[in-house]
Design an enzyme around this catalytic site. Structure first.
Site: not given
Length: 347
Positions: A182, A210
């Protein structure tokens, strides 16, 4: 409003744009070894990270506890409407505001739904310290339905790029499930360039990122132009998802997709099929919805809209967040109504 009936049962299918090489690499990369050298307990084989993954909010009852029934209904609703998978304990789920028992409850509900539906479950895990992150990831072995862990780049401590790589290499070696990095530097304070992201994507057991830097920047362009085989780039900034998909992103992890799941799934499918004309028009409309959704700190507006639709019992968030203003909720509802009328030909 019966949301499920309104949007119907639409399932997103993997399209021909996925290459044989990526599939082969996925199989090799999604089976990291546990600390004892045995196979992990997470989902075996490929992790289908294409399409739209919804980072579920955590609904609260009027008395303040987690509304497990509403959470389960939301999970089914977004999967009915075309989401490839769901994310439990993401930022949108207010994971930092939940105690351990509540986090287990949320994970258990999402795991049960994904197990029933054959959908991808990604669970937020990790910590700024590597040893603490290892402990967090080890707990996912209790959930055999988990397909991946969403792990933030270490926040606040600001290690070097080499330190970030060493952190994820250590985690991937012991995690019971594959990792999705992330990358959200406006929260972590840790920017990473395309070279570092490619190096992360080349680690065994790291299957995706992400990408949420708050912009469509040069590093995104470079990464998507030369990503490691089998490494999925998932848009994390809702407003930019259409542009990211156009450049070759596999899909997105999008809070706004609570509110128009079918349309976001349609957008991902359109770009994958090469239908640029439809994708551009739909992408612009969804960007407007996303902007309205993030007009105030997330997930306040999303929860306000879900409550207005009768899908969760309260719009409540936990401190230090505050509920969204009525003006922000109304603006998002108006955007959503415009999308609906356009779909039915009334606009």
């Amino acid at each position: 409003m019966n949301w499920i009936c309104r949007f119907g049962r639409v399932r997103l299918v993997d399209m021909a744009q996925d290459t044989t090489q990526d599939t082969t690499q996925d199989i090799a990369r999604t089976a990291p070894q546990g600390t004892a050298g045995t196979a992990p307990q997470g989902t075996a084989g490929t992790v289908p990270l294409h399409g739209i993954h919804v980072p579920l909010v955590t609904p609260f009852a009027p008395s303040g506890e987690v509304a497990a029934g509403a959470l389960e209904a939301l999970a089914h609703e977004v999967l009915d409407a075309g989401a490839t998978g769901i994310v439990a304990l993401g930022t949108t789920g207010e994971a930092a505001a939940l105690d351990e028992e509540e986090r287990d409850l949320v994970t258990g509900v999402c795991a049960r739904v994904c197990g029933e539906r054959g959908a991808v479950l990604t669970v937020g895990a990790g910590a700024s310290g590597t040893r603490a992150a290892e402990t967090s990831l080890a707990g996912l072995a209790r959930w055999p339905q988990a397909g991946a862990a969403l792990v933030t780049v270490p926040s606040f401590v600001r290690p070097s790029a080499a330190g970030v790589l060493a952190h994820f290499e250590r985690l991937a070696a012991v995690s019971p499930v594959p990792l999705v990095v992330y990358h959200v530097p406006y929260r972590t304070g840790q920017p990473l360039d395309a070279t570092t992201l490619r190096a992360l994507g080349s680690l065994p057991g790291v299957v995706g990122v992400k990408y949420a830097v708050g912009a469509l920047d040069q590093d995104a362009v470079e990464l998507l132009g030369d990503r490691p085989a089998g490494f999925h780039v998932l848009a994390g900034d809702d407003v930019h998802v259409s542009a990211m998909l156009a450049l070759g992103a596999s899909g997105g992890i999008l809070a706004s997709a609570h509110l128009a799941t079918e349309r976001f799934a349609e957008l991902a499918a359109a770009w994958r099929a090469g239908d640029a004309v439809h994708a551009r028009t739909l992408g612009h409309a969804l960007a407007g919805l996303s902007a309205a959704t993030f007009a105030e700190p997330s997930p306040g507006v999303v929860k306000g809209v879900l409550h207005a639709q009768g899908r969760i019992p309260t719009p409540d968030v936990r401190l230090p967040l505050l509920p969204a203003s009525q003006a922000a909720v109304t603006a998002a509802l108006e955007r959503l109504d415009t999308l609906t009328r356009a779909r039915t030909g009334e606009a």
